[in-house]
Design a protein around this motif. Structure first.
Motif, PDB file in Angstrom:
ATOM      1  N   ALA A 143       0.892  -1.121   0.242  1.00  0.00           N
ATOM      2  CA  ALA A 143       0.075   0.042  -0.143  1.00  0.00           C
ATOM      3  C   ALA A 143       0.608   1.605   0.134  1.00  0.00           C
ATOM      4  N   LYS A 144       2.275   1.035   0.229  1.00  0.00           N
ATOM      5  CA  LYS A 144       2.753   2.079  -0.107  1.00  0.00           C
ATOM      6  C   LYS A 144       3.171   2.660  -1.221  1.00  0.00           C
ATOM      7  N   GLN A 145       4.076   4.003  -0.575  1.00  0.00           N
ATOM      8  CA  GLN A 145       3.987   4.455  -2.344  1.00  0.00           C
ATOM      9  C   GLN A 145       5.740   3.875  -3.082  1.00  0.00           C
ATOM     10  N   ARG A 146       5.217   3.537  -4.342  1.00  0.00           N
ATOM     11  CA  ARG A 146       6.584   2.677  -4.789  1.00  0.00           C
ATOM     12  C   ARG A 146       7.161   3.121  -5.536  1.00  0.00           C
ATOM     13  N   ILE A 147       8.880   3.664  -5.789  1.00  0.00           N
ATOM     14  CA  ILE A 147       9.315   3.777  -7.236  1.00  0.00           C
ATOM     15  C   ILE A 147      10.337   2.940  -7.478  1.00  0.00           C
ATOM     16  N   LEU A 148      10.063   2.239  -8.673  1.00  0.00           N
ATOM     17  CA  LEU A 148      10.718   1.858  -9.590  1.00  0.00           C
ATOM     18  C   LEU A 148      11.900   2.289 -10.121  1.00  0.00           C
ATOM     19  N   ALA A 149      13.490   1.884  -9.581  1.00  0.00           N
ATOM     20  CA  ALA A 149      14.322   2.371 -10.092  1.00  0.00           C
ATOM     21  C   ALA A 149      15.293   0.954 -11.039  1.00  0.00           C
ATOM     22  N   VAL A 150      15.379   1.305 -12.244  1.00  0.00           N
ATOM     23  CA  VAL A 150      17.614   0.551 -12.878  1.00  0.00           C
ATOM     24  C   VAL A 150      18.192   1.747 -12.577  1.00  0.00           C
ATOM     25  N   SER A 151      18.513   1.105 -11.147  1.00  0.00           N
ATOM     26  CA  SER A 151      20.482   1.619 -11.290  1.00  0.00           C
ATOM     27  C   SER A 151      21.609   0.842 -12.523  1.00  0.00           C
ATOM     28  N   LYS A 152      22.542   1.276 -11.801  1.00  0.00           N
ATOM     29  CA  LYS A 152      24.014   1.482 -12.749  1.00  0.00           C
ATOM     30  C   LYS A 152      23.208   1.464 -14.502  1.00  0.00           C
ATOM     31  N   SER A 153      22.558   2.349 -14.737  1.00  0.00           N
ATOM     32  CA  SER A 153      22.544   2.683 -16.105  1.00  0.00           C
ATOM     33  C   SER A 153      23.519   3.155 -16.793  1.00  0.00           C
ATOM     34  N   ASP A 154      24.603   3.386 -16.177  1.00  0.00           N
ATOM     35  CA  ASP A 154      25.615   3.911 -16.642  1.00  0.00           C
ATOM     36  C   ASP A 154      26.571   2.656 -17.675  1.00  0.00           C
ATOM     37  N   LEU A 155      25.908   1.565 -17.487  1.00  0.00           N
ATOM     38  CA  LEU A 155      26.028   0.246 -17.885  1.00  0.00           C
ATOM     39  C   LEU A 155      25.885   0.261 -19.765  1.00  0.00           C
ATOM     40  N   LEU A 156      24.854   1.350 -19.671  1.00  0.00           N
ATOM     41  CA  LEU A 156      23.470   0.769 -20.772  1.00  0.00           C
ATOM     42  C   LEU A 156      24.525   2.832 -21.657  1.00  0.00           C
ATOM     43  N   ASP A 157      24.400   2.335 -22.601  1.00  0.00           N
ATOM     44  CA  ASP A 157      24.404   3.694 -23.321  1.00  0.00           C
ATOM     45  C   ASP A 157      23.221   4.089 -23.396  1.00  0.00           C
ATOM     46  N   ASP A 158      23.620   5.287 -24.712  1.00  0.00           N
ATOM     47  CA  ASP A 158      21.829   5.728 -24.856  1.00  0.00           C
ATOM     48  C   ASP A 158      21.087   5.334 -25.517  1.00  0.00           C
ATOM     49  N   GLU A 159      21.455   4.299 -26.379  1.00  0.00           N
ATOM     50  CA  GLU A 159      20.810   3.418 -27.485  1.00  0.00           C
ATOM     51  C   GLU A 159      20.357   2.938 -26.229  1.00  0.00           C
ATOM     52  N   LEU A 160      20.958   1.949 -26.356  1.00  0.00           N
ATOM     53  CA  LEU A 160      20.574   0.702 -25.175  1.00  0.00           C
ATOM     54  C   LEU A 160      19.390   1.107 -24.239  1.00  0.00           C
ATOM     55  N   GLU A 161      19.873   2.361 -23.520  1.00  0.00           N
ATOM     56  CA  GLU A 161      18.964   2.683 -22.377  1.00  0.00           C
ATOM     57  C   GLU A 161      17.236   2.558 -23.419  1.00  0.00           C
ATOM     58  N   GLU A 162      17.285   3.390 -24.356  1.00  0.00           N
ATOM     59  CA  GLU A 162      15.994   3.661 -25.350  1.00  0.00           C
ATOM     60  C   GLU A 162      15.436   2.064 -25.657  1.00  0.00           C
ATOM     61  N   GLU A 163      16.082   1.322 -25.658  1.00  0.00           N
ATOM     62  CA  GLU A 163      15.476   0.238 -26.675  1.00  0.00           C
ATOM     63  C   GLU A 163      14.930  -1.062 -25.361  1.00  0.00           C
ATOM     64  N   MET A 164      16.507  -0.373 -24.136  1.00  0.00           N
ATOM     65  CA  MET A 164      15.083  -1.172 -22.564  1.00  0.00           C
ATOM     66  C   MET A 164      13.919  -0.325 -22.066  1.00  0.00           C
ATOM     67  N   ARG A 165      14.037   0.503 -22.388  1.00  0.00           N
ATOM     68  CA  ARG A 165      12.957   1.293 -22.026  1.00  0.00           C
ATOM     69  C   ARG A 165      11.579   1.402 -22.923  1.00  0.00           C
ATOM     70  N   ALA A 166      11.914   1.009 -24.331  1.00  0.00           N
ATOM     71  CA  ALA A 166      10.695   0.634 -24.991  1.00  0.00           C
ATOM     72  C   ALA A 166      10.680  -0.738 -25.036  1.00  0.00           C
ATOM     73  N   GLU A 167      11.462  -1.276 -24.586  1.00  0.00           N
ATOM     74  CA  GLU A 167      11.134  -2.815 -24.683  1.00  0.00           C
ATOM     75  C   GLU A 167      10.398  -2.946 -23.285  1.00  0.00           C
ATOM     76  N   LEU A 168      10.894  -2.221 -22.510  1.00  0.00           N
ATOM     77  CA  LEU A 168       9.824  -2.168 -20.894  1.00  0.00           C
ATOM     78  C   LEU A 168       8.684  -1.903 -20.566  1.00  0.00           C
ATOM     79  N   LYS A 169       8.476  -0.732 -22.160  1.00  0.00           N
ATOM     80  CA  LYS A 169       7.087  -0.452 -21.686  1.00  0.00           C
ATOM     81  C   LYS A 169       5.622  -1.391 -22.754  1.00  0.00           C
ATOM     82  N   LYS A 170       6.898  -2.436 -23.507  1.00  0.00           N
ATOM     83  CA  LYS A 170       6.168  -2.941 -24.201  1.00  0.00           C
ATOM     84  C   LYS A 170       5.624  -3.694 -23.407  1.00  0.00           C
ATOM     85  N   GLU A 171       6.132  -4.270 -22.212  1.00  0.00           N
ATOM     86  CA  GLU A 171       5.939  -5.375 -21.727  1.00  0.00           C
ATOM     87  C   GLU A 171       5.200  -5.347 -20.209  1.00  0.00           C
TER      88      GLU A 171
END
Ligand code: GDP
Ligand code: MG
Length: 354
Positions: free
Chosen positions: A275-303
């Motif tokens: 019931a608490k306020q929740r935030i989902l964060a993806v940490s260590k985003s430095d492991l992704l370059d911008d392109e990969l991050e965009e790809e991942m976001r799109a995939e997550l959005k789909k899922e």
């Protein structure tokens, strides 16, 4: 502080004092050979009293004193002399302690403030002296009340750290690193699971002299709520945090699945956690370059279209300020009346001594 010294749970037997018995004394002195009853009352038995102390950080001092015993009340005596009260036994507990009855599980009290006192086990009442039992038909009763027995009760004391946002993630998600980047806390950080073996609290400075408290607990592992591993023992520390920050590292095999497992563990432990306020964060985003991050976001959005995870990196200090904004507004949403955290600011534990 060594791990075994961080004690956040103790079970103790509280034995309050028995009340003193009333006296059956009759007045006798040089000029009165057959005086009336003048027996005094017995003193009350000592209480077991819990007091909040900001100088205590753990329950270690109670771990080896299983039996906590208060003194008995003194008996009353002649000339209406009241017996002495039994000596109270004071137990100091850290702020954030919850005292429960071991048998029923009922919460006796929650200690959150310095100097806050609660009687955990009441001493027995003293018996009344014979003077109280005079009646028209019996002017010199030889009867007085016995003292009331003290109580013997098992109590559980649990320590819950107090904070505003609790970090939830598997070991290695980067929780301790985040805490060390946003606060002055110096948690243990390393590239292997279970580095954090005790909870850490850090005060995070925010704009306009505001701040919030972040709690870093050891990583949850699957099955934690069933008592596997270290996880569950520490979940209670974030039970009262109004906001939970879920962290899944960018290099996880399946971010959504990890998030669901975490949610599942929390729900098994206590459904109210969801019931608490929740935030989902993806940490260590430095492991992704911008392109990969965009790809991942799109995939997550789909899922999972509603998740909208927030990407950040403690190592590269990327999006850290935005993450703080996000946390602060979640804290405000959780406590809309004041706009301020209702979480009590617990004292920070002393620095780690290794
Ligand atoms: N690349 C990268 N590594 C990180 C980041 N944050 C933490 N780590 C590393 O991940 C490992 C686990 O971090 P830690 O904070 O101890 O994780 P915890 O178990 O969740 O507390 C350590 O080797 C950290 O150096 C980050 O933002 N980027
Ligand atoms: Mg850690």
């Amino acid at each position: 502080m060594a791990i075994q010294n961080f004690v956040d749970y103790v079970k103790i037997c509280c034995r309050s004092g028995k009340g003193g018995e009333g006296s059956t004394h009759m007045m006798r002195n040089k000029i009165t050979s057959k005086g009336g009853p003048d027996g005094g009352d017995g003193g009350r038995g000592g209480h077991i009293i819990a007091v909040g102390s900001s100088q205590k950080w753990t329950l270690l001092h109670l771990k080896y004193s299983k039996h906590v015993i208060a003194g008995h009340g003194g008996r009353g005596s002649g000339n209406h002399k009241h017996g002495a009260d039994g000596i109270d036994k004071i137990i100091e507990v850290p702020l954030g302690s919850i005292i429960k009855d071991a048998e029923t599980g009922e919460v006796v009290c929650e200690i959150t403030e310095e100097g806050q006192t609660t009687i955990v086990a009441k001493g027995g009442l003293g018996g009344r002296g014979n003077d109280h039992f005079k009646s028209p038909t019996n002017q010199s009763p030889e009867y007085a009340q016995p003292g009331q027995d003290g109580l013997e009760e098992w109590k559980i004391i649990e320590l819950r750290l107090l904070g505003d946002v609790g970090l939830v993630g598997f070991p290695n998600a980067g929780k301790s690193t985040l805490l060390s980047v946003v606060s002055a806390a110096k948690p243990e950080i390393a590239d292997y699971p279970f580095t954090t073996i005790r909870p850490n609290l850090g005060m995070v400075a925010y704009r306009d002299d505001r701040s919030f408290v972040m709690a870093d607990i050891p990583g949850i592992i699957e099955g934690a709520a069933d008592g596997k591993g270290l996880g569950v023992r520490f979940l209670r520390h974030i039970e009262r945090n109004p906001v939970l920050l879920f962290m899944v590292p960018a290099d996880a095999d399946d971010i959504v699945a990890e998030y669901r497992t975490l949610l599942n563990e929390l729900e098994k432990y206590n459904p109210e956690m969801l019931a608490k306020q929740r935030i989902l964060a993806v940490s260590k985003s430095d492991l992704l370059d911008d392109e990969l991050e965009e790809e991942m976001r799109a995939e997550l959005k789909k899922e999972a279209p509603n998740l909208d995870p927030f990407f950040f990196s403690s190592a590269a200090h990327k999006n850290i300020d935005k993450l703080k904004d996000l946390i602060m507004s979640a804290i405000e949403d959780a406590n809309p009346d004041t706009g301020l955290s209702k979480g009590h600011f617990a004292p920070l534990p002393p620095p780690l001594v290794k």
